[in-house]
Motif scaffolding. Structure first.
Motif, PDB file in Angstrom:
ATOM      1  N   ALA A   6       0.711  -1.112   0.468  1.00 19.50           N
ATOM      2  CA  ALA A   6      -0.183   0.093  -0.245  1.00 19.50           C
ATOM      3  C   ALA A   6       0.903   1.075   0.005  1.00 19.50           C
ATOM      4  N   LEU A   7       1.531   1.591   0.994  1.00 23.36           N
ATOM      5  CA  LEU A   7       3.246   2.733   0.764  1.00 23.36           C
ATOM      6  C   LEU A   7       3.229   2.444  -0.409  1.00 23.36           C
ATOM      7  N   ASN A   8       3.441   1.145  -1.343  1.00 28.49           N
ATOM      8  CA  ASN A   8       4.786   1.798  -2.818  1.00 28.49           C
ATOM      9  C   ASN A   8       3.761   1.992  -3.432  1.00 28.49           C
ATOM     10  N   THR A   9       2.030   1.943  -3.429  1.00 28.14           N
ATOM     11  CA  THR A   9       0.813   2.428  -4.220  1.00 28.14           C
ATOM     12  C   THR A   9       1.428   4.138  -4.376  1.00 28.14           C
ATOM     13  N   LEU A  10       0.640   4.109  -2.773  1.00 27.75           N
ATOM     14  CA  LEU A  10       0.582   5.169  -2.241  1.00 27.75           C
ATOM     15  C   LEU A  10       1.684   6.738  -2.920  1.00 27.75           C
ATOM     16  N   PHE A  11       2.780   5.758  -2.714  1.00 26.73           N
ATOM     17  CA  PHE A  11       3.714   7.136  -2.986  1.00 26.73           C
ATOM     18  C   PHE A  11       5.070   6.383  -2.940  1.00 26.73           C
ATOM     19  N   ALA A  12       5.427   5.396  -2.565  1.00 23.56           N
ATOM     20  CA  ALA A  12       7.551   4.585  -2.953  1.00 23.56           C
ATOM     21  C   ALA A  12       7.307   4.431  -4.710  1.00 23.56           C
ATOM     22  N   ASP A  13       6.763   3.529  -4.852  1.00 22.73           N
ATOM     23  CA  ASP A  13       6.339   3.668  -6.696  1.00 22.73           C
ATOM     24  C   ASP A  13       5.488   4.407  -7.177  1.00 22.73           C
ATOM     25  N   ALA A  14       4.740   5.103  -6.967  1.00 23.89           N
ATOM     26  CA  ALA A  14       4.379   6.836  -7.372  1.00 23.89           C
ATOM     27  C   ALA A  14       4.486   7.213  -8.060  1.00 23.89           C
ATOM     28  N   ARG A  15       4.813   7.560  -9.420  1.00 25.75           N
ATOM     29  CA  ARG A  15       5.124   7.983 -10.843  1.00 25.75           C
ATOM     30  C   ARG A  15       4.437   9.441 -11.223  1.00 25.75           C
ATOM     31  N   SER A  16       4.816  10.942 -11.442  1.00 29.09           N
ATOM     32  CA  SER A  16       3.894  11.223 -12.598  1.00 29.09           C
ATOM     33  C   SER A  16       3.883  11.045 -14.148  1.00 29.09           C
ATOM     34  N   HIS A  17       2.773  10.014 -14.738  1.00 30.20           N
ATOM     35  CA  HIS A  17       2.730  10.156 -16.285  1.00 30.20           C
ATOM     36  C   HIS A  17       2.126  11.097 -16.792  1.00 30.20           C
ATOM     37  N   ASN A  18       3.387  10.694 -18.515  1.00 29.57           N
ATOM     38  CA  ASN A  18       3.117  11.655 -19.407  1.00 29.57           C
ATOM     39  C   ASN A  18       2.569  11.558 -20.798  1.00 29.57           C
ATOM     40  N   ALA A  19       2.320   9.814 -20.241  1.00 30.33           N
ATOM     41  CA  ALA A  19       1.572   8.663 -21.657  1.00 30.33           C
ATOM     42  C   ALA A  19       1.008   7.961 -21.049  1.00 30.33           C
ATOM     43  N   TRP A  20       0.198   7.426 -21.534  1.00 30.59           N
ATOM     44  CA  TRP A  20      -1.198   7.310 -20.925  1.00 30.59           C
ATOM     45  C   TRP A  20      -1.237   5.385 -22.025  1.00 30.59           C
ATOM     46  N   LEU A  21      -1.733   4.356 -21.146  1.00 32.17           N
ATOM     47  CA  LEU A  21      -1.696   3.262 -22.060  1.00 32.17           C
ATOM     48  C   LEU A  21      -3.486   3.617 -22.334  1.00 32.17           C
ATOM     49  N   ASP A  22      -3.865   2.719 -23.799  1.00 33.35           N
ATOM     50  CA  ASP A  22      -5.433   3.225 -24.725  1.00 33.35           C
ATOM     51  C   ASP A  22      -5.859   1.957 -23.250  1.00 33.35           C
ATOM     52  N   GLN A  23      -6.457   2.832 -22.014  1.00 35.02           N
ATOM     53  CA  GLN A  23      -6.766   1.654 -21.511  1.00 35.02           C
ATOM     54  C   GLN A  23      -8.306   2.616 -20.794  1.00 35.02           C
ATOM     55  N   ALA A  24      -9.742   2.439 -20.719  1.00 38.16           N
ATOM     56  CA  ALA A  24     -10.223   3.812 -19.980  1.00 38.16           C
ATOM     57  C   ALA A  24     -10.786   3.350 -18.464  1.00 38.16           C
ATOM     58  N   VAL A  25     -10.877   4.771 -17.995  1.00 35.42           N
ATOM     59  CA  VAL A  25     -11.493   5.489 -16.655  1.00 35.42           C
ATOM     60  C   VAL A  25     -12.642   4.774 -16.864  1.00 35.42           C
ATOM     61  N   SER A  26     -13.053   4.330 -16.097  1.00 37.68           N
ATOM     62  CA  SER A  26     -14.751   4.115 -15.793  1.00 37.68           C
ATOM     63  C   SER A  26     -15.283   5.454 -14.923  1.00 37.68           C
ATOM     64  N   GLU A  27     -16.474   5.516 -15.382  1.00 39.81           N
ATOM     65  CA  GLU A  27     -17.357   6.429 -14.575  1.00 39.81           C
ATOM     66  C   GLU A  27     -17.086   5.999 -12.766  1.00 39.81           C
ATOM     67  N   VAL A  28     -17.240   4.831 -12.467  1.00 39.32           N
ATOM     68  CA  VAL A  28     -17.246   4.304 -11.698  1.00 39.32           C
ATOM     69  C   VAL A  28     -16.335   4.611 -10.540  1.00 39.32           C
ATOM     70  N   GLN A  29     -14.852   4.330 -11.342  1.00 40.64           N
ATOM     71  CA  GLN A  29     -13.949   4.863 -11.090  1.00 40.64           C
ATOM     72  C   GLN A  29     -13.888   6.558 -10.600  1.00 40.64           C
ATOM     73  N   ILE A  30     -14.403   7.484 -11.250  1.00 37.32           N
ATOM     74  CA  ILE A  30     -14.546   8.665 -10.796  1.00 37.32           C
ATOM     75  C   ILE A  30     -15.166   9.227  -9.721  1.00 37.32           C
ATOM     76  N   LYS A  31     -16.488   7.737  -9.674  1.00 38.67           N
ATOM     77  CA  LYS A  31     -16.937   8.241  -8.584  1.00 38.67           C
ATOM     78  C   LYS A  31     -16.411   7.470  -6.904  1.00 38.67           C
ATOM     79  N   GLN A  32     -15.445   6.871  -7.478  1.00 40.12           N
ATOM     80  CA  GLN A  32     -14.947   6.294  -6.092  1.00 40.12           C
ATOM     81  C   GLN A  32     -13.706   7.182  -5.781  1.00 40.12           C
ATOM     82  N   ILE A  33     -13.666   7.956  -6.215  1.00 43.84           N
ATOM     83  CA  ILE A  33     -11.741   8.888  -6.613  1.00 43.84           C
ATOM     84  C   ILE A  33     -12.814   9.395  -5.216  1.00 43.84           C
ATOM     85  N   TYR A  34     -13.443  10.513  -5.890  1.00 43.40           N
ATOM     86  CA  TYR A  34     -14.408  11.634  -4.690  1.00 43.40           C
ATOM     87  C   TYR A  34     -14.871  10.772  -3.576  1.00 43.40           C
TER      88      TYR A  34
END
Length: 193
Positions: A6-34
């Motif tokens: 969990a710590l790696n996911t949130l901090f140690a391995d997390a990076r600011s990305h500049n390029a993206w894979l062709d994978q959709a973000v769902s409305e469910v994920q958007i609502k989960q974020i909020y």
């Protein structure tokens, strides 16, 4: 304490990305974020952040002309770009959000205090947004390179919402990020007094 994964996911391995894979973000994920980010603390629980999720091709085209040249490709390629902004009338909701005191009176009629509190607390909420996005399995690409004045006119014509930064979300292409830049050591950045 969270486990190391969990710590790696949130901090140690997390990076600011500049390029993206062709994978959709769902409305469910958007609502989960909020639903996760809304619990992050703000001063007097003022919750000034407002999020606009730019997902459709038409909405992305509206956003494109307001971006600095260096941010166009990485924003347009992202499945979703969130505009993190603040409501200049956030204090109107304080009787509900902070019923313990007359917090609305602390801000009403004080533009400098509204701007300061709105920007600071919505920026905090923007950081919670990025942590929440990582919690639901997404990567982030925060950006500041855009014309806030024209973007606000385009997306917030009522004049009450002011953008702070934008953040692309999706599945980042790890093959296209730079090596991690160094960070200051504890002794360089901290004091215990």
């Amino acid at each position: 304490m969270l486990d190391q994964n969990a710590l790696n996911t949130l901090f140690a391995d997390a990076r600011s990305h500049n390029a993206w894979l062709d994978q959709a973000v769902s409305e469910v994920q958007i609502k989960q974020i909020y639903e996760l980010m809304k619990f992050g603390p703000t001063a007097a629980n003022n919750c000034p952040a407002r999020l606009t999720f730019v997902k459709s091709s038409d909405a992305k085209q509206r956003l494109k002309s307001h971006l600095d040249e260096g941010n166009i490709e990485k924003a347009m390629q992202a499945p979703v770009i969130a505009i993190i902004s603040y409501d200049t009338e956030f204090y109107e909701k304080l009787p509900f959000l902070f019923p313990h005191a007359d917090a609305k009176s602390w801000y009403a009629g004080n533009p400098a205090k509204i701007k300061s509190a709105g920007e600071m607390n919505a920026t905090l909420q923007g950081a919670y947004f990025m942590l929440a996005a990582r919690c639901v399995g997404l990567d982030c690409g925060p950006m500041g390179g855009f014309n806030a004045q024209t973007l606000d006119q385009e997306f917030f014509s009522d004049g009450k919402t002011k953008s702070i930064f934008i953040c692309a979300i999706g599945t980042g292409d790890s093959a296209k990020i730079f090596p991690r830049s160094p960070r200051l050591s504890f002794d360089e950045a901290c004091d215990i007094i």
